[in-house]
Scaffold this active site. Structure first.
Site, mmCIF file in Angstrom:
data_model
loop_
_atom_site.group_PDB
_atom_site.id
_atom_site.type_symbol
_atom_site.label_atom_id
_atom_site.label_comp_id
_atom_site.label_asym_id
_atom_site.label_seq_id
_atom_site.Cartn_x
_atom_site.Cartn_y
_atom_site.Cartn_z
ATOM 1 N N GLU A 1 0.815 -1.210 0.000
ATOM 2 C CA GLU A 1 0.000 0.000 0.000
ATOM 3 C C GLU A 1 0.851 1.264 0.000
ATOM 4 O OE1 GLU A 1 -3.839 -1.749 2.492
ATOM 5 O OE2 GLU A 1 -2.078 -1.016 3.582
ATOM 6 N N ASP B 1 -11.879 -6.522 -2.296
ATOM 7 C CA ASP B 1 -12.711 -7.721 -2.190
ATOM 8 C C ASP B 1 -14.110 -7.302 -1.778
ATOM 9 O OD1 ASP B 1 -12.977 -8.409 1.008
ATOM 10 O OD2 ASP B 1 -11.123 -7.368 0.532
ATOM 11 N N MET C 1 -9.166 -2.566 8.610
ATOM 12 C CA MET C 1 -8.663 -2.893 9.939
ATOM 13 C C MET C 1 -7.816 -1.806 10.611
ATOM 14 S SD MET C 1 -7.766 -6.943 9.221
ATOM 15 C CE MET C 1 -7.404 -7.310 10.935
#
Length: 231
Positions: free
Chosen positions: A12, A197, A173
């Site tokens: 990322e 996803d 998260m």
């Protein structure tokens, strides 16, 4: 320092670190903070690790050591909405912590004890400019609430519970924890995610490839915004 940028995983942050110039590294608590110049702006980028504790520790250390004017949390997320598909972007208007629950003692589900808030709003001006950058780049992006918890959501029933309880459009998260640290320190915060996803568990075998592409897309939009008039 103008910008502090936090990502959970190396993938990322990879594009941001590739583009950064005049880099110096500082290690605090096992996390490497890379400071330098990104698109002509002073910035520090950190890969915090997955989950709320790692991301909160990273955000607090970043604030204390580098004093960024803004913090942006970038990365990937699972979709909670039929309107969001893999590769789409979410530029959050706010974050919640979907696994925070003291309702047994009479509190609303999701209320963060100590600050007594459920929704932590992102900085309005910074969020608006990220959305403008997405529009200018022709990227498909939506606003809304992002839900954070220490769980990789891969179950249809859990997905519906989070969406119904919080009106959230995506789950991940770290963002809600970074938002809490920024809130208590008075640092303007933005949250940017690309969908990797559908949070249902049906396509998790494809997650690694989708996550790589989504992570790069989120970072690319952030670079586009930094090159423009983001602040």
């Amino acid at each position: 320092m103008e910008f502090g940028i936090i990502a959970a995983m190396q993938k990322e942050a990879a594009l941001l670190l590739e583009k950064m110039q005049e880099k110096t590294e500082t290690v605090i608590g096992g996390v490497t903070y890379t400071a330098g110049v990104l698109c002509g702006r002073t910035a520090v980028v950190a890969v915090c690790g997955v989950g709320k504790v790692f991301s909160a520790l990273c955000a607090q250390a970043m604030i204390l050591r580098f004093s960024p004017r803004y913090i942006i949390n970038t990365g990937v997320a699972g979709s909670l909405s039929t309107a969001l598909h893999i590769g789409d972007l979410v530029i959050a208007d706010g974050a919640v912590q979907h696994d925070m629950d003291t309702s047994a003692v009479g509190d609303p589900v999701g209320m963060i004890s100590g600050i007594n808030k459920i929704l932590l709003q992102t900085d309005e001006a910074l969020t608006k400019k990220l959305k403008a950058a997405a529009a200018a780049a022709g990227a498909r992006a939506v606003g809304g609430v992002v839900a954070t918890g220490d769980r990789f959501v891969a179950d249809g029933a859990e997905k519906r519970r989070i969406a119904d309880t919080f009106g959230a459009v995506a789950c991940e998260m770290e963002g809600g924890a970074v938002a809490q640290v920024c809130f208590v320190n008075g640092v303007p915060f933005a949250l940017l995610r690309a969908i990797s996803d559908d949070a249902s568990g049906k396509a998790q075998t494809d997650y690694p490839a989708f996550a790589d592409r989504a992570a790069r897309k989120s970072a690319a939009l952030l670079l586009t915004a930094l090159e423009g008039e983001i602040c």
